[in-house]
Motif scaffolding. Structure first.
Motif, PDB file in Angstrom:
ATOM      1  N   GLU A 158       0.832  -1.205   0.000  1.00 21.07           N
ATOM      2  CA  GLU A 158       0.000   0.000   0.000  1.00 21.07           C
ATOM      3  C   GLU A 158       0.870   1.260   0.000  1.00 21.07           C
ATOM      4  N   ARG A 159       1.959   1.213   0.762  1.00 19.32           N
ATOM      5  CA  ARG A 159       2.824   2.385   0.837  1.00 19.32           C
ATOM      6  C   ARG A 159       3.549   2.631  -0.480  1.00 19.32           C
ATOM      7  N   ASN A 160       3.968   1.561  -1.145  1.00 19.18           N
ATOM      8  CA  ASN A 160       4.724   1.701  -2.387  1.00 19.18           C
ATOM      9  C   ASN A 160       3.847   1.655  -3.635  1.00 19.18           C
ATOM     10  N   LYS A 161       2.531   1.517  -3.454  1.00 23.63           N
ATOM     11  CA  LYS A 161       1.589   1.539  -4.577  1.00 23.63           C
ATOM     12  C   LYS A 161       1.879   0.451  -5.600  1.00 23.63           C
ATOM     13  N   VAL A 162       2.090  -0.768  -5.121  1.00 26.64           N
ATOM     14  CA  VAL A 162       2.263  -1.909  -6.017  1.00 26.64           C
ATOM     15  C   VAL A 162       1.128  -2.900  -5.753  1.00 26.64           C
ATOM     16  N   TYR A 163       0.930  -3.828  -6.678  1.00 24.17           N
ATOM     17  CA  TYR A 163      -0.183  -4.771  -6.575  1.00 24.17           C
ATOM     18  C   TYR A 163       0.324  -6.148  -6.141  1.00 24.17           C
ATOM     19  N   LYS A 164      -0.268  -6.673  -5.080  1.00 21.41           N
ATOM     20  CA  LYS A 164       0.076  -8.017  -4.617  1.00 21.41           C
ATOM     21  C   LYS A 164      -0.652  -9.033  -5.492  1.00 21.41           C
ATOM     22  N   VAL A 165       0.102  -9.900  -6.144  1.00 24.63           N
ATOM     23  CA  VAL A 165      -0.487 -10.886  -7.044  1.00 24.63           C
ATOM     24  C   VAL A 165      -0.898 -12.141  -6.281  1.00 24.63           C
ATOM     25  N   GLU A 166       0.029 -12.728  -5.524  1.00 24.86           N
ATOM     26  CA  GLU A 166      -0.288 -13.955  -4.809  1.00 24.86           C
ATOM     27  C   GLU A 166       0.816 -14.313  -3.821  1.00 24.86           C
ATOM     28  N   THR A 167       0.497 -15.272  -2.973  1.00 25.49           N
ATOM     29  CA  THR A 167       1.488 -15.900  -2.108  1.00 25.49           C
ATOM     30  C   THR A 167       1.342 -17.410  -2.271  1.00 25.49           C
ATOM     31  N   ILE A 168       2.460 -18.092  -2.396  1.00 22.68           N
ATOM     32  CA  ILE A 168       2.471 -19.551  -2.479  1.00 22.68           C
ATOM     33  C   ILE A 168       3.505 -20.047  -1.485  1.00 22.68           C
ATOM     34  N   GLY A 169       3.023 -20.613  -0.370  1.00 23.44           N
ATOM     35  CA  GLY A 169       3.957 -21.029   0.665  1.00 23.44           C
ATOM     36  C   GLY A 169       4.664 -19.811   1.223  1.00 23.44           C
ATOM     37  N   ASP A 170       5.986 -19.791   1.115  1.00 28.62           N
ATOM     38  CA  ASP A 170       6.749 -18.642   1.605  1.00 28.62           C
ATOM     39  C   ASP A 170       7.060 -17.648   0.501  1.00 28.62           C
ATOM     40  N   ALA A 171       6.587 -17.914  -0.720  1.00 28.94           N
ATOM     41  CA  ALA A 171       6.857 -17.027  -1.853  1.00 28.94           C
ATOM     42  C   ALA A 171       5.845 -15.892  -1.893  1.00 28.94           C
ATOM     43  N   TYR A 172       6.335 -14.693  -2.171  1.00 20.70           N
ATOM     44  CA  TYR A 172       5.500 -13.484  -2.228  1.00 20.70           C
ATOM     45  C   TYR A 172       5.737 -12.820  -3.567  1.00 20.70           C
ATOM     46  N   MET A 173       4.656 -12.488  -4.279  1.00 18.28           N
ATOM     47  CA  MET A 173       4.767 -11.948  -5.629  1.00 18.28           C
ATOM     48  C   MET A 173       3.995 -10.640  -5.730  1.00 18.28           C
ATOM     49  N   VAL A 174       4.657  -9.602  -6.260  1.00 15.23           N
ATOM     50  CA  VAL A 174       3.985  -8.319  -6.494  1.00 15.23           C
ATOM     51  C   VAL A 174       4.342  -7.838  -7.892  1.00 15.23           C
ATOM     52  N   VAL A 175       3.551  -6.879  -8.385  1.00 13.38           N
ATOM     53  CA  VAL A 175       3.789  -6.325  -9.711  1.00 13.38           C
ATOM     54  C   VAL A 175       3.440  -4.848  -9.695  1.00 13.38           C
ATOM     55  N   SER A 176       4.112  -4.093 -10.534  1.00 14.17           N
ATOM     56  CA  SER A 176       3.763  -2.692 -10.775  1.00 14.17           C
ATOM     57  C   SER A 176       3.664  -2.512 -12.283  1.00 14.17           C
ATOM     58  N   GLY A 177       2.627  -1.776 -12.717  1.00 10.24           N
ATOM     59  CA  GLY A 177       2.362  -1.644 -14.148  1.00 10.24           C
ATOM     60  C   GLY A 177       1.131  -2.415 -14.570  1.00 10.24           C
ATOM     61  N   ALA A 178       0.607  -3.230 -13.691  1.00 16.26           N
ATOM     62  CA  ALA A 178      -0.637  -3.981 -13.889  1.00 16.26           C
ATOM     63  C   ALA A 178      -1.274  -4.154 -12.511  1.00 16.26           C
ATOM     64  N   PRO A 179      -2.587  -4.092 -12.416  1.00  9.44           N
ATOM     65  CA  PRO A 179      -3.576  -3.851 -13.478  1.00  9.44           C
ATOM     66  C   PRO A 179      -3.659  -2.400 -13.930  1.00  9.44           C
ATOM     67  N   GLU A 180      -3.043  -1.483 -13.185  1.00 12.94           N
ATOM     68  CA  GLU A 180      -3.007  -0.082 -13.604  1.00 12.94           C
ATOM     69  C   GLU A 180      -1.628   0.221 -14.154  1.00 12.94           C
ATOM     70  N   LYS A 181      -1.596   0.818 -15.314  1.00 14.73           N
ATOM     71  CA  LYS A 181      -0.322   1.130 -15.968  1.00 14.73           C
ATOM     72  C   LYS A 181       0.426   2.196 -15.177  1.00 14.73           C
ATOM     73  N   GLU A 182       1.718   1.991 -15.006  1.00 18.58           N
ATOM     74  CA  GLU A 182       2.558   2.907 -14.243  1.00 18.58           C
ATOM     75  C   GLU A 182       3.796   3.257 -15.059  1.00 18.58           C
ATOM     76  N   GLU A 183       4.144   4.523 -15.054  1.00 14.54           N
ATOM     77  CA  GLU A 183       5.343   4.949 -15.774  1.00 14.54           C
ATOM     78  C   GLU A 183       6.607   4.524 -15.035  1.00 14.54           C
ATOM     79  N   ASN A 184       6.596   4.661 -13.717  1.00 17.53           N
ATOM     80  CA  ASN A 184       7.788   4.338 -12.916  1.00 17.53           C
ATOM     81  C   ASN A 184       7.615   3.010 -12.201  1.00 17.53           C
ATOM     82  N   HIS A 185       7.175   1.991 -12.947  1.00 15.31           N
ATOM     83  CA  HIS A 185       6.917   0.679 -12.340  1.00 15.31           C
ATOM     84  C   HIS A 185       8.175   0.060 -11.741  1.00 15.31           C
ATOM     85  N   ALA A 186       9.318   0.218 -12.392  1.00 17.40           N
ATOM     86  CA  ALA A 186      10.557  -0.387 -11.879  1.00 17.40           C
ATOM     87  C   ALA A 186      10.977   0.272 -10.565  1.00 17.40           C
TER      88      ALA A 186
END
Length: 319
Positions: A158-186
């Motif tokens: 929430e603080r970094n404005k990224v989207y949490k995709v899923e968690t599998i076991g101890d794995a945590y996955m997030v993305v920026s640029g989807a579902p909302e397009k972001e210019e500074n996703h990296a």
């Protein structure tokens, strides 16, 4: 009549109800017994009482219905909040209109159009020696440990404005640029990674008392994003970029952040990274990898905004 020298009038007062009768100082016995005056007055009173009772009942039903609608609106709001935590709002709204789940999939790739940036950055992380930790503690302790870790990471999304995709076991996955397009996703994903590495030092391994350690991998590229299937809908990312980001994480080391050359090319010059060199990656061959890390590499950035200033202050305490 001529002998009496008087005229006799026979009349009955018209009283619509008992209240009118009492207001005129009369009683039922004052009404004629030889016509329907008493019956009409009583019938009108009874009908008025019945109508008032019916009106009161309808008002009570209306009040209950209004309360029920408020409760329904509250429950629908809670349902929407829960749904939007599982699926992006814009995708969920499309599914509600009856759109086929496969139609929600959208190709997100780089298009050279001003102000349009459809490339995404993906982050994977996992806990170092997670299997060994699980073998030394109870299942409930594992759940408590993961819940504490993911709760912290969720707040960081929430603080970094990224989207949490899923968690599998101890794995945590997030993305920026989807579902909302972001210019500074990296930048956003790298900021998220640095916060995760810093935050994990506050969580202890229940079996040893030492703080947990994670490894992180980041890659930027093309993906297809959307909902697939009919049961347990979930917003997923598909494409080789997802596999590459996963490989960045699996080849990383404890408390290090591996980023691909593609991700590095999207970062501004204020980000200083250390080249790790070529690494053999399964299914990819040799890939040049760079590292961001608090502990092993001095990550320094010139504050350009509040977010940069926040990281600069945190990094100052770790250098």
């Amino acid at each position: 009549m001529d002998n009496w020298k008087l005229i006799l009038y026979l009349a009955t007062p018209v009283m619509p109800d008992l209240n009118s009768l009492i207001a005129n100082g009369l009683y039922i016995n004052d009404l004629s017994m030889h016509d329907f005056s008493r019956d009409l007055m009583l019938a009108g009173t009874q009908q008025s009482v019945e109508l008032k009772l019916a009106l009161d009942q309808e008002q009570q039903k209306s009040k209950k219905l209004e309360e029920s609608m408020k409760k329904l609106d509250l429950e629908m709001k809670r349902t929407d909040e829960l749904l939007y935590q599982m699926i992006p709002k814009q995708v969920a709204d499309r599914l509600r209109t009856g759109e086929n789940p496969i139609d929600t999939c959208e190709l997100l790739h780089f298009i050279k159009i001003p102000s349009m940036f459809d490339e995404v950055s993906i982050l994977f992380s996992d806990v170092v020696t997670f299997t060994e930790i699980c073998s030394r503690i109870t299942p409930m302790e594992v759940v408590s440990m993961l819940n504490a870790m993911y709760s912290i990471f969720d707040k960081l999304t929430e603080r970094n404005k990224v989207y949490k995709v899923e968690t599998i076991g101890d794995a945590y996955m997030v993305v920026s640029g989807a579902p909302e397009k972001e210019e500074n996703h990296a930048e956003k994903v790298c900021a998220m990674a640095l916060d995760m590495v810093e935050a994990i030092t506050d969580l202890k391994d229940p079996s040893t008392g030492n703080h947990l350690r994670i490894r992180v991998g980041i890659h930027s590229g093309t993906v297809v994003a959307g909902i697939v299937g009919l049961k347990m809908p979930r917003y997923c990312l598909f494409g080789d970029s997802v596999n590459t980001a996963s490989r960045m994480e699996s080849t990383s080391e404890a408390m290090k952040i591996h980023i691909s050359q593609t991700t590095r090319s999207h970062l501004p010059k204020t980000y200083h990274v250390t080249e790790r060199g070529e690494i053999q990656v399964k299914g990819k061959g040799n890939i040049n990898i760079d590292s961001l890390s608090y502990e092993y590499f001095k990550y320094i950035m010139i504050p350009q905004n509040n977010l940069d200033l926040h990281h600069a202050c945190n990094l100052k305490n770790n250098i």
